[in-house]
Scaffold this active site. Structure first.
Site, short mmCIF file in Angstrom:
data_model
loop_
_atom_site.label_atom_id
_atom_site.label_comp_id
_atom_site.label_asym_id
_atom_site.label_seq_id
_atom_site.Cartn_x
_atom_site.Cartn_y
_atom_site.Cartn_z
N HIS A 342 18.16 0.79 11.64
CA HIS A 342 18.91 -0.03 12.59
C HIS A 342 19.48 -1.25 11.88
O HIS A 342 18.96 -1.72 10.86
CB HIS A 342 18.06 -0.40 13.80
CG HIS A 342 17.07 -1.49 13.60
ND1 HIS A 342 17.37 -2.83 13.80
CD2 HIS A 342 15.75 -1.47 13.26
CE1 HIS A 342 16.29 -3.56 13.58
NE2 HIS A 342 15.30 -2.77 13.24
N ASP A 352 13.46 -7.32 8.46
CA ASP A 352 13.69 -6.48 9.64
C ASP A 352 15.06 -6.74 10.22
O ASP A 352 15.26 -7.75 10.92
CB ASP A 352 12.60 -6.78 10.67
CG ASP A 352 12.67 -5.91 11.90
OD1 ASP A 352 13.45 -4.94 11.90
OD2 ASP A 352 11.94 -6.20 12.86
N GLU A 389 18.47 -1.80 18.25
CA GLU A 389 17.09 -1.31 18.20
C GLU A 389 16.12 -2.35 18.72
O GLU A 389 15.12 -2.01 19.38
CB GLU A 389 16.73 -0.94 16.75
CG GLU A 389 15.36 -0.29 16.58
CD GLU A 389 14.23 -1.28 16.31
OE1 GLU A 389 13.06 -0.83 16.23
OE2 GLU A 389 14.50 -2.49 16.19
N GLU A 390 16.41 -3.62 18.45
CA GLU A 390 15.49 -4.68 18.83
C GLU A 390 15.36 -4.83 20.34
O GLU A 390 14.42 -5.45 20.84
CB GLU A 390 15.92 -6.01 18.21
CG GLU A 390 15.90 -6.04 16.68
CD GLU A 390 14.50 -5.94 16.09
OE1 GLU A 390 13.53 -5.73 16.85
OE2 GLU A 390 14.39 -6.08 14.85
N ASP A 418 13.01 1.41 8.62
CA ASP A 418 13.33 0.21 9.40
C ASP A 418 13.20 -0.99 8.48
O ASP A 418 14.16 -1.42 7.86
CB ASP A 418 12.37 0.14 10.59
CG ASP A 418 12.72 -0.96 11.59
OD1 ASP A 418 13.27 -1.99 11.17
OD2 ASP A 418 12.44 -0.79 12.79
N HIS A 502 10.36 -11.50 12.97
CA HIS A 502 11.22 -11.90 14.09
C HIS A 502 11.38 -13.41 14.22
O HIS A 502 11.74 -13.91 15.28
CB HIS A 502 10.69 -11.32 15.41
CG HIS A 502 10.89 -9.85 15.56
ND1 HIS A 502 10.60 -9.18 16.74
CD2 HIS A 502 11.35 -8.91 14.70
CE1 HIS A 502 10.86 -7.89 16.59
NE2 HIS A 502 11.32 -7.71 15.35
#
Length: 594
Positions: A342, A352, A389-390, A418, A502
């Site tokens: 993603h 990420d 995707e998140e 990922d 994140h």
């Protein structure tokens, strides 16, 4: 024996006639044409050697730098810029490239605030974002910390610490006479519950709002963004793709509203959470929590401090785009090996997902080198760059729903990366028929953290079944392929977790200082990913081993037997597994003879 037939000559001069000369030249031209446009096929072993020799950690580093110059949250203009970067890269390599567009429901923050109101009348406004001002080169800030799909809401209530927010944690509190009904609960990340499940449990126990924090030892001022929606895919088109002009449900539809929590939630940093928890009185922390509780929490509340919580967000329909580059197979073009990552990120997303995106771009570069050498895969290879995707694997789920009728019979395997690099140590999850292939591939790739050893050699030393896990979670884009389409799948990554997950600290600088300074782990993941694809796309017999699948089924059957009452017979299940195991062994034996 091969007979060589001499070219006829002119009877008088003994030389070839003009016609004969023309025919000979024509034949040579035809042979040259086919040699140029249909060169002698490159063997799989040659392709593997060329693929591995074309590795470049500096190239992957440059890709990651470009991908992390600005945040790229799905549905935003900056995300569209990253989409164009990926498209332009694929096209610069002359790979046929196309996109698919979906209209989906996303969620963004508008305003949030949390303050502590002490018994003496003093008030403390809590910071709700990282202390350093993070922005890209254009001055665009990262999105403020929030939980996507959280409802808007406010509460003025006492705070209660509920550990990991599991049902057994609420039972431990009730045993001490502590009830959370009407309170704001403070939860630490972990304990096997996802973010959405934590909010759901709090709601079930009567809480009015939730604050979630991670209690790691480093980067304690980072705020972990994320979503709290139940399930995967666009909530407005459950079970079918959200294509332009297609059917969608309304926000007030019960099928949509049941996907969202009923109480609001926000992330906290460990530092801010410690301020809240340090103000609590009431009952002491249960004894069973103290062993893993690193902070100085002594009491669980409720109160006496009051907590003023407010969050306002918006759900809005946005356009997302998946990007695909296709390498068409020469013998089985309608069989597909899919490699996916993603593209969207909560902030800069160096780990990420951009470490995986950089690896995907490098896979494309190295495959283009193979194509230039005359290699063409037996089966088609599709490079997939997913969006949103998140927000709950939306891009990949919508595409699987749209193509479900073709994926089941035609998809050979889906290979997911990922977060390519989070730290040290290779971790792989797969469906069992791919275990043997994974082991064989790791024998060919150098271990990035051990001089002169392969990844397999260091795996063998650990004796932990080579760290191959099962894909039972719903936490990346393999989920719709495994659980909806039934496609054999693999998920590959380096490092179990990372402390800036994140947060605004997930940047290129963090990767170069802590995650993978020399990008050797990136090279290792890219090597494994590419070799898996080459074998699945090129081997004349698909490298599946269902003997390991049968062994796994038998293992789970034995565990189930230990959990059930002895009066429950598992004989039909046992017989089915034995029949499957017998067929799998027969196929495996025959494949070794061919």
């Amino acid at each position: 024996m091969v007979r060589i037939i001499p070219l006829p000559t002119n009877a008088i001069t003994g030389k070839p006639s003009p016609l004969e000369t023309f025919v000979a030249i024509l034949v040579l031209c035809i042979l040259g044409f086919y040699t140029l446009y249909y060169p002698y096929p490159v063997s799989t072993s040659t392709a593997i050697d060329l693929f591995l020799s074309s590795a470049s950690n500096s190239t992957i580093s440059s890709y990651l730098r470009s991908l992390t110059l600005h945040p790229h949250l799905a549905g935003t203009k900056l995300a569209a810029d990253t989409t164009r970067l990926v498209i332009n890269h694929f096209r610069s390599l002359n790979l046929p490239t196309h996109t698919t567009t979906y209209t989906t429901l996303l969620s963004y923050p508008l305003h949030s605030s949390v303050s502590l109101h002490f018994p003496n009348g003093s008030v403390l406004n809590l910071p709700l974002t990282e202390p350093v001002h993070f922005s890209d080169q254009t001055g665009q800030p990262v999105v403020q910390p929030y939980h996507a799909y959280s409802p808007s809401g406010s509460a003025y209530a006492r705070a209660v610490f509920v550990n990991y927010g599991r049902e057994r944690d609420y039972r431990a509190l009730r045993a001490q006479g502590v009830h959370v009904s009407g309170c704001v609960v403070v939860v630490r990340k972990g304990g096997g519950l996802g973010r959405g499940a934590v909010v759901e449990k709090a709601e079930e126990n009567g809480a009015v709002a939730v604050l979630v924090y991670g209690d790691g030892d480093t980067w304690r001022d980072g705020f972990e963004r994320g979503h709290v929606m139940r399930g995967v895919g666009d909530p407005l088109s459950p079970g079918w793709a959200g294509v332009d002009g297609g059917e969608t449900l309304g926000l007030d539809d019960s099928e949509v509203s049941k996907r969202f929590p009923k109480i609001p939630s926000l992330p906290l940093s460990a530092e801010v959470a410690e301020t809240v928890l340090g103000s609590l009185g009431g009952a002491p922390v249960p004894l069973e929590w103290r062993g893993t509780l690193g902070s100085k929490v002594r009491h669980v509340g409720p109160g006496p401090t009051m907590l003023n919580f407010s969050y306002q967000g918006e759900k809005k329909v946005a356009t997302i785009q998946n990007v695909f580059a296709v390498i068409k197979g020469c013998e089985e073009p309608d069989r597909y090996v899919l490699l996916g990552n993603h593209r969207d990120a909560w902030t800069f997303g160096a780990v990420d997902p951009s470490s995986g995106t950089a690896a995907l771009l490098d896979i494309a570069r190295r495959f283009s080198i193979l194509l230039g050498s005359g290699w063409t895969p037996r089966r088609s290879i599709i490079l997939c760059s997913w969006d949103a995707e998140e927000f709950g694997m939306i891009g990949s789920t919508e595409w699987v729903e749209q193509n479900l009728i073709n994926l089941s019979p035609k998809a050979v395997a889906y290979l997911n990366v990922d977060c390519a690099v989070q730290g040290p140590g290779l971790f792989v999850g797969s469906t069992p028929q791919l275990d043997n292939l994974i082991v064989e591939v790791t024998k060919k790739v150098k271990d990035p953290d051990s001089e002169g050893a392969s990844i397999y050699e260091n795996w063998a030393v650990t004796g932990e079944d080579y760290n191959i896990q099962r894909l039972s979670a719903v936490d990346s884009d393999f989920a719709p392929f495994v659980q909806h389409a039934g496609v054999p799948s693999i998920d590959v990554y380096y490092g179990r977790d990372f402390p800036v997950y994140h947060t605004a600290y997930d940047s290129y600088n963090w990767m170069t200082e802590y995650g993978d300074p020399f990008f050797q782990r990136h090279v290792a993941v890219t090597g494994i990913w590419g070799l898996l694809a080459l074998h699945l796309a090129d081997d004349s017999i698909l490298p599946f081993n269902y003997v390991s699948y049968a062994n796994q089924l038998l293992s789970y059957k034995n565990k189930l037997s230990n959990l059930l009452d002895q009066q429950v017979s598992l004989h039909p299940l046992t017989m089915s597994i034995q029949e499957f195991a017998s067929a799998a062994k027969q196929v495996d034996d025959e494949s070794k003879v061919i």
